[in-house]
Design an enzyme around this catalytic site. Structure first.
Site, PDB file in Angstrom:
ATOM      1  N   CYS A  74      29.001   9.147   4.687  1.00 62.45           N
ATOM      2  CA  CYS A  74      27.852   9.774   4.047  1.00 62.45           C
ATOM      3  C   CYS A  74      27.523   8.952   2.817  1.00 62.45           C
ATOM      4  CB  CYS A  74      28.193  11.216   3.675  1.00 62.45           C
ATOM      5  SG  CYS A  74      26.951  12.044   2.666  1.00 62.45           S
ATOM      6  N   CYS A 187      20.994   6.272   4.717  1.00 64.94           N
ATOM      7  CA  CYS A 187      21.632   7.569   4.970  1.00 64.94           C
ATOM      8  C   CYS A 187      22.141   7.510   6.396  1.00 64.94           C
ATOM      9  CB  CYS A 187      20.630   8.711   4.790  1.00 64.94           C
ATOM     10  SG  CYS A 187      21.223  10.336   5.339  1.00 64.94           S
TER      11      CYS A 187
END
Length: 271
Positions: A74, A187
């Site tokens: 992440c 992302c």
């Protein structure tokens, strides 16, 4: 190394599955344990203190399952919490992900790179340092674009919905209009809409555009660190397990839909 010792991989939701896919391909004998913190997803708009607390809670869950390495799959959690994780678990291999500014700077011909990322990633000190360092070393210009709402749509499985496509148009087209010939998917959710982004690029870009996804680089880095510590598994069957703070059926469905894997998922709130 015994096959029963897993590598932990986590994200706020399903985005980290894009990284797990690369790890599984690069290290097919390794057992993997994926944690989706879906109850608190996405991290992108959350306060830094909250993100760090969640990352440490997931780290505690992973250590209870005796992982030999932890991949923070992440960008937001890496930017905000990887230092705290390494401090909390100094003997554990901890690998993070970060937007691929360095490879993008090497690939661009116009010297203009667009960076698609969450608000929290772009606002972090870690990203600011990376941005400043790569800009100074390469003379590339990085156009940053926060993408509120995009990770939510992907999390909900709305990859081709009109709302998702409208968001992608809003975020991607201005970067193309400013001359970006390289787009960083900053992302781990965003690789799952790579096809949709490529279609927008084809329809709106005046030159060829390269999309940069750092999942493969993360897998290579993890492999090297495991080899350095002689922790690579040479006789495992590549078992993949899952856990979530949300609904188990949703993560099982995401594994099947996005990776073609049938994976048993357990629920754990990691309080």
């Amino acid at each position: 190394m015994a096959a029963s010792v897993p590598i932990g991989v986590f994200d706020s939701g399903i985005g980290g599955l894009s990284v797990l896919q690369h790890i599984h391909a690069a290290l097919p004998r390794e057992s993997l344990l994926y944690f989706s913190d879906a109850r608190h997803a996405p991290y992108g708009g959350r306060p830094e203190q909250f993100i760090e607390a969640r990352a440490l809670a997931v780290g505690a869950f992973m250590t209870r399952h005796c992982v030999k390495a932890l991949v923070v799959a992440c960008n937001t959690a890496t930017a905000v919490a990887i230092t705290a994780l390494r401090r909390a678990y100094p003997s554990l291999i901890v690998v993070g992900v970060e937007p691929g500014l360095k490879p993008a700077a090497a690939l661009t011909h116009t010297k203009i790179v667009g960076v698609l990322a969450t608000e929290a990633t772009l606002a972090s000190k870690r990203f600011a340092h990376l941005h400043e360092t790569i800009s100074a070393a390469t003379s590339a210009t990085f156009l940053t674009q926060a993408c509120p709402g995009l990770a939510d749509r992907i999390e909900q499985g709305q990859l081709d919905s009109p709302d998702t496509l409208a968001l992608l148009m809003r975020y991607v087209v201005p970067l193309l209009e400013q001359g970006a010939d390289t787009l960083v998917l900053g992302c781990t959710h965003y690789p799952f809409v790579k096809t949709q982004i490529a279609t927008i690029v084809r329809d709106h870009a005046e030159q060829a555009v390269t999309l940069v996804d750092t999942g493969a680089a993360v897998a290579r880095r993890l492999s090297q660190l495991l080899a350095d510590r002689e922790l690579l598994c040479d006789h495992g069957n590549g078992e993949v397990g899952g856990a979530t703070s949300g609904e188990t059926a949703l993560l099982e469905a995401a594994f099947l839909r996005l990776l073609g894997m049938q994976v048993r998922v357990i629920r754990d709130d990691t309080q």
